[in-house]
Design a protein around this motif. Structure first.
Motif, PDB file in Angstrom:
ATOM      1  N   GLY A 125       0.817  -1.218   0.000  1.00  0.00           N
ATOM      2  CA  GLY A 125       0.000   0.000   0.000  1.00  0.00           C
ATOM      3  C   GLY A 125       0.849   1.264   0.000  1.00  0.00           C
ATOM      4  N   ARG A 126       1.893   1.269   0.840  1.00  0.00           N
ATOM      5  CA  ARG A 126       2.784   2.440   0.877  1.00  0.00           C
ATOM      6  C   ARG A 126       3.521   2.615  -0.445  1.00  0.00           C
ATOM      7  NH1 ARG A 126       3.476   0.714   6.235  1.00  0.00           N
ATOM      8  NH2 ARG A 126       5.259  -0.565   5.688  1.00  0.00           N
ATOM      9  N   ALA A 127       3.998   1.510  -1.013  1.00  0.00           N
ATOM     10  CA  ALA A 127       4.711   1.585  -2.290  1.00  0.00           C
ATOM     11  C   ALA A 127       3.776   2.043  -3.401  1.00  0.00           C
ATOM     12  CB  ALA A 127       5.331   0.227  -2.631  1.00  0.00           C
ATOM     13  N   ASN A 128       2.538   1.619  -3.347  1.00  0.00           N
ATOM     14  CA  ASN A 128       1.549   2.026  -4.336  1.00  0.00           C
ATOM     15  C   ASN A 128       1.257   3.523  -4.208  1.00  0.00           C
ATOM     16  OD1 ASN A 128      -0.183   1.609  -6.452  1.00  0.00           O
ATOM     17  ND2 ASN A 128      -1.865   0.901  -5.183  1.00  0.00           N
ATOM     18  N   GLN A 129       1.132   4.003  -2.977  1.00  0.00           N
ATOM     19  CA  GLN A 129       0.896   5.432  -2.744  1.00  0.00           C
ATOM     20  C   GLN A 129       2.080   6.269  -3.238  1.00  0.00           C
ATOM     21  OE1 GLN A 129      -1.803   6.970  -1.715  1.00  0.00           O
ATOM     22  NE2 GLN A 129      -0.826   8.967  -1.803  1.00  0.00           N
ATOM     23  N   LEU A 130       3.297   5.818  -2.943  1.00  0.00           N
ATOM     24  CA  LEU A 130       4.490   6.537  -3.404  1.00  0.00           C
ATOM     25  C   LEU A 130       4.535   6.583  -4.926  1.00  0.00           C
ATOM     26  CD1 LEU A 130       7.161   7.955  -2.711  1.00  0.00           C
ATOM     27  CD2 LEU A 130       8.250   5.700  -2.752  1.00  0.00           C
TER      28      LEU A 130
END
Length: 125
Positions: free
Chosen positions: A81-86
């Motif tokens: 999720g964090r990598a997708n947001q970044l």
């Protein structure tokens, strides 16, 4: 005569049940189709094409409905999720740089987006 009618009714009932069972199975290529739609969504985001983006999002919702939303859970869902947001943030920054037309900034934003995409792929696997 009643035996023929009973056999005919049983045959029709079995065909109807078979149709329902066949329709209940999700398509076999859900993952591949999701990946393709994801790539097309990314392209539409980068180009800022809101009409195409909304159409593709609708297609993704229909695909998720057809596939019953079955996506294997990952133990590192938060990392993904964090990598997708970044990745999304860096796509937006690249769009801004493309709008400004600064060649150095565009190159920098592309490199950052590539890094974010690699991190996203690594998190998914």
């Amino acid at each position: 005569m009643p035996a023929k009618r009973t056999i005919t009714l049983l045959l029709l009932a079995s065909l109807a049940v078979g149709q329902m069972l066949w329709a209940a199975e999700p398509p076999a290529d859900c993952g591949e189709r999701r990946k393709e739609l994801g790539e097309r969504l990314t392209e539409a985001r980068l180009q800022g094409d809101k009409v195409r983006l909304s159409t593709l999002e609708e297609h993704l919702q229909m695909l998720n409905k057809d596939c019953r939303g079955l996506v294997p859970l990952q133990s590192n869902q938060a990392d993904v999720g964090r990598a997708n947001q970044l990745t999304s943030e860096r796509e937006a920054r690249l769009r801004e740089a493309l709008g400004a037309g600064d060649r150095q900034d565009i190159d920098l934003r592309r490199k950052q987006l590539d890094q974010a995409r690699r991190a996203l792929e690594a998190a998914k696997h």
